[in-house]
Motif scaffolding. Structure first.
Motif, PDB file in Angstrom:
ATOM      1  N   LYS A 247      18.952  74.630  51.952  1.00 13.04           N
ATOM      2  CA  LYS A 247      19.620  75.441  52.358  1.00 13.04           C
ATOM      3  C   LYS A 247      20.480  76.641  51.671  1.00 13.04           C
ATOM      4  CE  LYS A 247      18.871  74.303  56.754  1.00 13.04           C
ATOM      5  NZ  LYS A 247      19.633  73.929  58.504  1.00 13.04           N
ATOM      6  N   ASN A 248      20.547  76.022  50.568  1.00 13.89           N
ATOM      7  CA  ASN A 248      21.676  76.819  49.257  1.00 13.89           C
ATOM      8  C   ASN A 248      22.893  77.145  49.916  1.00 13.89           C
ATOM      9  OD1 ASN A 248      20.516  77.180  47.153  1.00 13.89           O
ATOM     10  ND2 ASN A 248      20.128  78.934  47.262  1.00 13.89           N
ATOM     11  N   THR A 249      23.272  76.143  51.030  1.00 13.30           N
ATOM     12  CA  THR A 249      24.924  76.276  51.529  1.00 13.30           C
ATOM     13  C   THR A 249      26.000  75.191  51.613  1.00 13.30           C
ATOM     14  OG1 THR A 249      23.797  77.055  53.478  1.00 13.30           O
ATOM     15  CG2 THR A 249      25.567  76.501  54.066  1.00 13.30           C
ATOM     16  N   LEU A 250      26.941  75.531  51.464  1.00 15.90           N
ATOM     17  CA  LEU A 250      28.098  74.235  51.794  1.00 15.90           C
ATOM     18  C   LEU A 250      28.901  74.771  52.702  1.00 15.90           C
ATOM     19  CD1 LEU A 250      29.635  72.970  49.621  1.00 15.90           C
ATOM     20  CD2 LEU A 250      31.437  75.075  49.329  1.00 15.90           C
ATOM     21  N   TYR A 251      29.754  73.898  53.002  1.00 14.47           N
ATOM     22  CA  TYR A 251      29.860  73.732  54.534  1.00 14.47           C
ATOM     23  C   TYR A 251      31.595  73.014  54.561  1.00 14.47           C
ATOM     24  CZ  TYR A 251      25.004  73.572  56.156  1.00 14.47           C
ATOM     25  OH  TYR A 251      24.110  74.426  56.431  1.00 14.47           O
ATOM     26  N   LEU A 252      32.753  73.720  55.011  1.00 14.64           N
ATOM     27  CA  LEU A 252      33.861  72.685  55.808  1.00 14.64           C
ATOM     28  C   LEU A 252      33.996  72.724  56.346  1.00 14.64           C
ATOM     29  CD1 LEU A 252      35.898  71.819  53.553  1.00 14.64           C
ATOM     30  CD2 LEU A 252      37.224  74.051  54.160  1.00 14.64           C
ATOM     31  N   GLN A 253      34.268  70.936  57.395  1.00  9.14           N
ATOM     32  CA  GLN A 253      34.467  71.249  58.675  1.00  9.14           C
ATOM     33  C   GLN A 253      36.071  70.525  58.611  1.00  9.14           C
ATOM     34  OE1 GLN A 253      33.213  71.197  61.879  1.00  9.14           O
ATOM     35  NE2 GLN A 253      34.485  70.495  62.949  1.00  9.14           N
ATOM     36  N   MET A 254      37.265  71.445  59.659  1.00  7.61           N
ATOM     37  CA  MET A 254      38.269  71.657  59.621  1.00  7.61           C
ATOM     38  C   MET A 254      38.615  70.776  61.049  1.00  7.61           C
ATOM     39  SD  MET A 254      39.518  74.858  57.229  1.00  7.61           S
ATOM     40  CE  MET A 254      38.884  76.146  58.347  1.00  7.61           C
ATOM     41  N   ASN A 255      38.918  69.662  60.832  1.00 10.68           N
ATOM     42  CA  ASN A 255      39.873  69.367  62.357  1.00 10.68           C
ATOM     43  C   ASN A 255      40.938  69.001  62.395  1.00 10.68           C
ATOM     44  OD1 ASN A 255      36.966  68.759  63.147  1.00 10.68           O
ATOM     45  ND2 ASN A 255      36.630  66.929  62.583  1.00 10.68           N
ATOM     46  N   ALA A 256      41.903  68.655  63.612  1.00  3.57           N
ATOM     47  CA  ALA A 256      42.874  68.468  63.687  1.00  3.57           C
ATOM     48  C   ALA A 256      43.547  69.451  63.078  1.00  3.57           C
ATOM     49  CB  ALA A 256      43.324  67.069  63.393  1.00  3.57           C
ATOM     50  N   LEU A 257      43.669  71.254  63.081  1.00  2.00           N
ATOM     51  CA  LEU A 257      44.234  71.824  61.871  1.00  2.00           C
ATOM     52  C   LEU A 257      45.824  72.185  62.265  1.00  2.00           C
ATOM     53  CD1 LEU A 257      41.099  74.492  62.306  1.00  2.00           C
ATOM     54  CD2 LEU A 257      42.394  73.548  60.380  1.00  2.00           C
ATOM     55  N   LYS A 258      46.119  72.693  61.417  1.00  2.00           N
ATOM     56  CA  LYS A 258      47.433  72.813  61.844  1.00  2.00           C
ATOM     57  C   LYS A 258      47.988  74.152  61.197  1.00  2.00           C
ATOM     58  CE  LYS A 258      48.809  68.067  59.931  1.00  2.00           C
ATOM     59  NZ  LYS A 258      49.214  67.186  58.660  1.00  2.00           N
ATOM     60  N   PRO A 259      49.175  74.315  61.800  1.00  2.00           N
ATOM     61  CA  PRO A 259      49.909  76.383  61.730  1.00  2.00           C
ATOM     62  C   PRO A 259      49.593  75.826  59.922  1.00  2.00           C
ATOM     63  CG  PRO A 259      50.888  75.452  63.077  1.00  2.00           C
ATOM     64  CD  PRO A 259      50.198  74.361  62.539  1.00  2.00           C
ATOM     65  N   GLU A 260      50.521  74.957  58.817  1.00  7.32           N
ATOM     66  CA  GLU A 260      50.077  75.505  57.412  1.00  7.32           C
ATOM     67  C   GLU A 260      49.051  75.230  56.937  1.00  7.32           C
ATOM     68  OE1 GLU A 260      51.094  73.054  59.481  1.00  7.32           O
ATOM     69  OE2 GLU A 260      52.042  71.178  58.478  1.00  7.32           O
ATOM     70  N   ASP A 261      48.190  75.551  57.726  1.00  7.62           N
ATOM     71  CA  ASP A 261      46.462  75.449  57.345  1.00  7.62           C
ATOM     72  C   ASP A 261      46.404  77.029  57.139  1.00  7.62           C
ATOM     73  OD1 ASP A 261      45.646  72.562  58.902  1.00  7.62           O
ATOM     74  OD2 ASP A 261      45.956  72.455  56.436  1.00  7.62           O
ATOM     75  N   THR A 262      46.624  77.492  58.001  1.00  2.00           N
ATOM     76  CA  THR A 262      46.270  79.343  57.667  1.00  2.00           C
ATOM     77  C   THR A 262      46.596  79.857  56.525  1.00  2.00           C
ATOM     78  OG1 THR A 262      47.959  79.430  60.508  1.00  2.00           O
ATOM     79  CG2 THR A 262      47.260  81.382  58.524  1.00  2.00           C
ATOM     80  N   ALA A 263      45.375  80.079  56.208  1.00  2.00           N
ATOM     81  CA  ALA A 263      44.904  80.938  55.127  1.00  2.00           C
ATOM     82  C   ALA A 263      43.858  81.860  54.623  1.00  2.00           C
ATOM     83  CB  ALA A 263      45.127  79.861  53.699  1.00  2.00           C
ATOM     84  N   VAL A 264      43.903  82.442  53.412  1.00  2.00           N
ATOM     85  CA  VAL A 264      41.868  82.673  53.161  1.00  2.00           C
ATOM     86  C   VAL A 264      41.094  81.635  52.383  1.00  2.00           C
ATOM     87  CG1 VAL A 264      40.584  84.739  52.713  1.00  2.00           C
ATOM     88  CG2 VAL A 264      42.750  85.437  53.134  1.00  2.00           C
ATOM     89  N   TYR A 265      40.581  81.391  53.011  1.00  2.00           N
ATOM     90  CA  TYR A 265      39.391  80.561  52.412  1.00  2.00           C
ATOM     91  C   TYR A 265      38.487  80.791  51.453  1.00  2.00           C
ATOM     92  CZ  TYR A 265      41.702  76.841  55.201  1.00  2.00           C
ATOM     93  OH  TYR A 265      43.396  75.885  55.906  1.00  2.00           O
ATOM     94  N   LEU A 266      38.033  80.168  50.488  1.00  2.00           N
ATOM     95  CA  LEU A 266      36.913  80.880  49.532  1.00  2.00           C
ATOM     96  C   LEU A 266      36.775  80.062  49.467  1.00  2.00           C
ATOM     97  CD1 LEU A 266      40.772  81.756  48.203  1.00  2.00           C
ATOM     98  CD2 LEU A 266      38.845  84.096  48.044  1.00  2.00           C
ATOM     99  N   CYS A 267      34.986  80.205  49.178  1.00  2.00           N
ATOM    100  CA  CYS A 267      34.035  79.188  47.947  1.00  2.00           C
ATOM    101  C   CYS A 267      34.042  79.582  47.080  1.00  2.00           C
ATOM    102  CB  CYS A 267      33.153  78.593  48.811  1.00  2.00           C
ATOM    103  SG  CYS A 267      31.448  80.157  49.210  1.00  2.00           S
ATOM    104  N   ALA A 268      33.558  78.457  45.935  1.00  2.20           N
ATOM    105  CA  ALA A 268      33.350  78.574  44.454  1.00  2.20           C
ATOM    106  C   ALA A 268      31.681  77.773  44.101  1.00  2.20           C
ATOM    107  CB  ALA A 268      34.756  77.883  43.930  1.00  2.20           C
ATOM    108  N   ALA A 269      31.402  78.030  43.213  1.00  2.00           N
ATOM    109  CA  ALA A 269      30.569  77.713  42.204  1.00  2.00           C
ATOM    110  C   ALA A 269      30.679  77.342  40.699  1.00  2.00           C
ATOM    111  CB  ALA A 269      29.737  77.800  42.645  1.00  2.00           C
TER     112      ALA A 269
END
Length: 122
Positions: free
Chosen positions: A76-98
């Motif tokens: 599917k030409n797709t990358l994933y990120l499952q994020m659990n137990a999120l914390k306030p310090e996880d707040t950010a812009v998330y970027l994928c890269a190849a």
């Protein structure tokens, strides 16, 4: 033109979960190692997770280990990120890269997405 496009960001309360996706267009996904980085306001870009071309090796930042899971679907030409137990310090812009190799260094990746905002409230 090769492009990466992230989706799935949003706002969630602490302890919640979000799932990010990153679709590669314009090129076959398979030859590329892929990774996720994040950048909080006023801070430097930070490594989150990376995965090799065939998924036989994954790397995680210590700050997300045990809470986040990176995966990819080459069909599917797709990358994933499952994020659990999120914390306030996880707040950010998330970027994928190849890039050529799965590393923790941003400089080893030559294709970047625009990013998706993740906000975690306490």
């Amino acid at each position: 033109q090769v492009q990466l496009a992230e989706s799935g960001g949003g706002s969630v309360q602490a302890g919640g979960s979000l799932s990010l996706s990153c679709a590669l267009s314009g090129r076959d996904f398979t030859p590329h190692a892929t990774g996720w980085f994040r950048q909080a306001q006023g801070k430097e870009r930070e490594f989150v997770a990376a995965i090799t071309r065939v998924g036989d090796l994954v790397l995680y930042a210590d700050s997300v280990k045990g809470r986040f899971t990176i995966s990819r679907d080459n069909a599917k030409n797709t990358l994933y990120l499952q994020m659990n137990a999120l914390k306030p310090e996880d707040t950010a812009v998330y970027l994928c890269a190849a890039g050529q190799r799965a590393t923790m260094r941003p400089g080893t990746y030559n294709i970047w997405g625009q990013g998706t905002q993740v906000t975690v409230s306490s």
